[in-house]
Design an enzyme around this catalytic site. Structure first.
Site, PDB file in Angstrom:
ATOM      1  N   ASP A   1      29.061  18.945 -63.565  1.00  0.00           N
ATOM      2  CA  ASP A   1      27.939  18.440 -62.780  1.00  0.00           C
ATOM      3  C   ASP A   1      28.429  17.989 -61.403  1.00  0.00           C
ATOM      4  O   ASP A   1      29.476  17.347 -61.276  1.00  0.00           O
ATOM      5  CB  ASP A   1      27.303  17.269 -63.531  1.00  0.00           C
ATOM      6  CG  ASP A   1      26.147  16.657 -62.787  1.00  0.00           C
ATOM      7  OD1 ASP A   1      25.110  17.326 -62.663  1.00  0.00           O
ATOM      8  OD2 ASP A   1      26.281  15.504 -62.333  1.00  0.00           O
TER       9      ASP A   1
ATOM     10  N   GLU B   1      28.766  23.300 -60.848  1.00  0.00           N
ATOM     11  CA  GLU B   1      27.527  23.130 -60.092  1.00  0.00           C
ATOM     12  C   GLU B   1      27.992  22.862 -58.663  1.00  0.00           C
ATOM     13  O   GLU B   1      28.454  21.773 -58.350  1.00  0.00           O
ATOM     14  CB  GLU B   1      26.707  21.955 -60.619  1.00  0.00           C
ATOM     15  CG  GLU B   1      25.387  21.790 -59.872  1.00  0.00           C
ATOM     16  CD  GLU B   1      24.605  20.569 -60.315  1.00  0.00           C
ATOM     17  OE1 GLU B   1      23.369  20.654 -60.390  1.00  0.00           O
ATOM     18  OE2 GLU B   1      25.239  19.518 -60.574  1.00  0.00           O
TER      19      GLU B   1
END
Length: 740
Positions: free
Chosen positions: A383, A419
């Site tokens: 993330d 990401e």
């Protein structure tokens, strides 16, 4: 006043009975490994803190409620404090109190009144309770004055766990065959009709026969789980009566989230609310999680974890003191230059982990190794991964943490997915990660959405994304699997909502409908939200099939959001991070069976057709294996130059070939996409037999259509807003033009 290091301390005001087996004194232990490590003789405790003046180990009663001992760690090697507790064993509940300066202006926030969770704890017991005592200074008061209240009754504790040996290897799926299924494990299992109440909302539900049979039949090869590390909800959500559902608020990077392992392993007739039993179950969380991973592996399904190493649950300077902040704030977090009382906030969550610091890098690497080596997971999706490679000088693809992950032989087998953005300066870095990494490709998502919405001038962008986004990855010698293609994910509209809503509907989140993406490139097809208009419903269903077919026929690695194949809706909520309810949970009883059959058939076709799962980029010129790609116009011939940018260019086709030109016995596929408002007559590249394998304008879909419908003739008609896949089924006629 600090007591002499090494003394055993019993604080009488706890009024707790003292278990006889707990000794009164720690002895020097070992600085390695960090965390609580049980041996045959006892438990070794080791904690990193470069700026602490003393560290107390706090022990709790067998119910994990009352603090019964405080023992100073008696030794320090470099910046690691350690001690050995003879006779201790797995199941012991503990925490730390760390002494040092409370000086926010210097970056230090030590406060021994706050019980701190071991960053390396393998299990977390108890819940976080919203109470003023959990904060380092009085909420609303003077930040320069440390709060004197004891936080122990209100915060989770660590649990000593028996060590896990190395997990057996997983299926080791190649990237070329990988199809990722992004899943929230609670949302997937909570309403599943075949699961027992004990398995709903818990990791064990994923190892049930019914779920395994579904995943195998669907045809996905890997599940990507939203965060399963121990996490807590933010205080502002408590104030709204909501919770953090997605889990991007990590409390500990080594422990599975307690509610996800639940009562697994409880004996028959055991009381689920018995504190001692719950503590024992927490201690077995890693073991339970590993068992589920092994069961998925037995069925050929890999497990990828969505991990959040960019920030922690302690938030900004007004957030609670739960672990890292009180252990060594200046080492674990990035602080503003010249204003160390403030946190760098490149994550938008209040704080940013100092991933350039050796101790933080080590913690992240140790966590990855634990989940890979001991739990057995097959990969990680990072993330806000840009944060992991950012220093005071900005993003660096050669940053120490990325280099260490890439060079680690123990992580070499893992799938690594970034990401590639955060909210910090220069934070958007699609294509910027090193070789060996794949990346979520939001440019693919947005282009496919805009093309099928009918936006002008989108054909060139769509073609580039469909071909694997080589403009981002190929120049740095990264393979086509570097692009993780997706249309929807947990963050944003579901597929059904993408074709049913033109704007977000997030009022249930309590933020005045201001949260979530404002621009979704969505289209409600004529009416906002649900409707009984048969024409609009039919148009929406066709659009869903067309978008899903685009995803599964594109070059690169496809990722589906769990439930999209079932027609799952969130009622237009495109930011359901705080909705732990029917808004987010999959409604299995109202499955769109036609859409499910269609997606299952497409996944089977993709698995069986080598041209649809590339292991390299394809171009007009055939490669060494004779594979090539051509883009064709409806009027015939290849699309080149200015022809791509004609205002009404909304119908294009991709010709995939096993050779530079079609000859007898060699493979060709033709994907024709018409985003226009009218049907189009498409001139086939070969005047010979083609077999129609997929037509998204046709409903209902049935398995027999996989056999295909044979076409003979120079043209085919493709309906508006639809996609067709054709397979070459014969030798070219004499004199017929071929795509070169």
């Amino acid at each position: 006043m600090l007591l002499a290091l090494g003394e055993g301390v019993h604080y009488a005001h706890f009024h707790a009975s003292i278990p006889e087996e707990v000794p009164l004194k720690l002895v020097p232990g070992e600085a390695e490994p960090l965390g609580a490590t049980p041996t045959a003789e006892g438990v070794n405790f080791a904690l990193y803190s470069a700026h602490a003046e003393a560290v107390e180990l706090c022990l709790f009663d067998p119910e994990g409620k009352r603090e019964v001992r405080r023992l100073f760690l008696p030794a320090r090697n470099g910046d690691v404090w350690h001690g050995f507790l003879p006779g201790a064993a797995p199941g012991l509940c503990y925490g730390y109190r760390v002494h040092g300066p409370y000086a926010p202006g210097l970056g230090h926030r030590f406060n021994p009144n706050k019980l701190l969770l071991d960053p390396y704890a393998r299990a977390v017991y108890g819940e976080l309770h919203e109470h003023p005592a959990i904060y380092g200074f009085t909420p609303g008061g003077d930040e320069g004055l440390a709060d004197a209240r004891d936080s122990a009754p209100y915060v989770p504790k660590g649990v000593v766990c028996a060590p896990l040996d190395c997990a057996p290897p997983g299926p080791a799926r190649s990237w070329a065959e990988t199809v990722i299924y992004e899943m929230h494990l609670k949302g997937f299992t909570m309403r599943h009709p075949a699961l027992s109440e004990a398995d709903r909302g818990r990791i064990t539900g994923l190892s049930s026969d019914a779920v395994l049979a579904y995943l195998r039949a669907l045809g996905v090869t890997a599940i990507e789980l939203l965060p399963v590390h121990a996490f807590v909800s933010e205080s502002f959500l408590h104030e709204r009566g909501l919770v953090n559902y997605w889990g991007y608020n990590t409390l500990n990077f080594f422990s599975p989230h307690g509610p996800y392992v639940g009562n697994a392993g409880a004996g028959a007739g055991a009381a689920a609310d018995e504190p001692r039993l719950l503590l024992q179950q927490a201690a077995r969380g890693g073991e339970v999680f590993r068992g589920v991973v092994e069961r998925l592996h037995e069925h050929g399904i890999e497990v990828i974890l969505d991990v959040v190493y960019n920030h922690s649950a302690e938030g900004g300077r007004h957030g609670p003191t739960l672990s890292l902040r009180g252990i060594d704030n200046a080492s674990y977090y990035r602080l503003e230059f010249g204003q160390p009382a403030r946190y760098v906030n490149d994550t938008g969550c209040g704080n940013t982990l100092a991933c350039e610091h050796p101790a933080v890098r080590r913690m992240i690497l140790d966590s990855l190794r634990y989940w890979s080596d001991n739990i057995g997971v097959d990969g990680f999706r990072f993330d806000l991964a840009t944060t992991l490679a950012r220093s005071a000088h900005g993003f660096d693809r050669h940053a120490g943490l990325l280099a260490q992950i890439g060079a680690d032989s123990r992580l070499a087998r893992c799938k690594l997915i970034a990401e590639p953005w955060d909210v910090g300066p220069g934070g958007y870095r699609l294509g910027g990660f090193p070789q060996g990494w794949s990346e979520w490709n939001d440019r693919y998502r947005d282009s496919v959405r805009r093309f099928w919405r009918g936006d002008d001038g989108e054909a060139p962008e769509l073609a580039t994304r469909f071909a694997g986004s080589g403009d981002f990855f190929e120049a740095t010698r990264r393979n086509v699997h570097a692009s993780i293609n997706f249309i929807s994910s947990h963050d944003g509209f579901s597929l059904r909502d993408l074709v049913s809503y033109s704007r977000r509907h997030n009022r249930d989140n309590g933020e005045g409908n201001r949260d979530g993406h404002a621009e979704n490139f969505s289209d409600n097809c004529g009416v906002e939200g649900t409707t009984e208009d048969a024409v609009i419903v039919a148009r929406r269903r066709q659009r869903e099939r067309t978008i899903m077919a685009t995803l599964l026929l594109s070059q690169g690695v496809p990722m589906l959001q769990a439930g999209d194949e079932l027609g799952r809706s969130q009622g237009g909520n495109n930011n359901a991070y705080c909705q732990d309810n029917a808004i987010s949970w999959i409604d299995w009883e109202n499955t769109d069976s036609e859409l499910l059959t269609f997606v299952t058939a497409l996944l089977r076709l993709r698995a069986e057709e080598p041209l649809l799962h590339a292991d390299r980029y394809r171009h007009v010129d055939a490669d060494d294996d004779g594979q090539s790609m051509h883009w064709l116009a409806p009027e015939g011939g290849e699309l080149k130059g200015k022809a791509w940018h004609e205002p009404d260019r909304d119908c294009v086709a991709c010709l995939l070939q096993q050779a530079g030109s079609v000859t007898v016995g060699q493979r060709s596929l033709l994907v024709v996409m018409n985003a226009g408002e009218s049907d189009v007559d498409f001139c086939l590249p070969l005047r010979s037999a083609w077999r129609l394998r997929v037509d998204t304008a046709v409903a209902p879909w049935c398995r027999e259509r996989l056999e295909g419908t044979r076409l003979v003739g120079p043209t085919l008609s493709i309906a508006a807003h639809s996609l067709q896949l054709l397979e070459y089924d014969g030798a070219p006629d004499d004199g017929a033009p071929e795509a070169q």
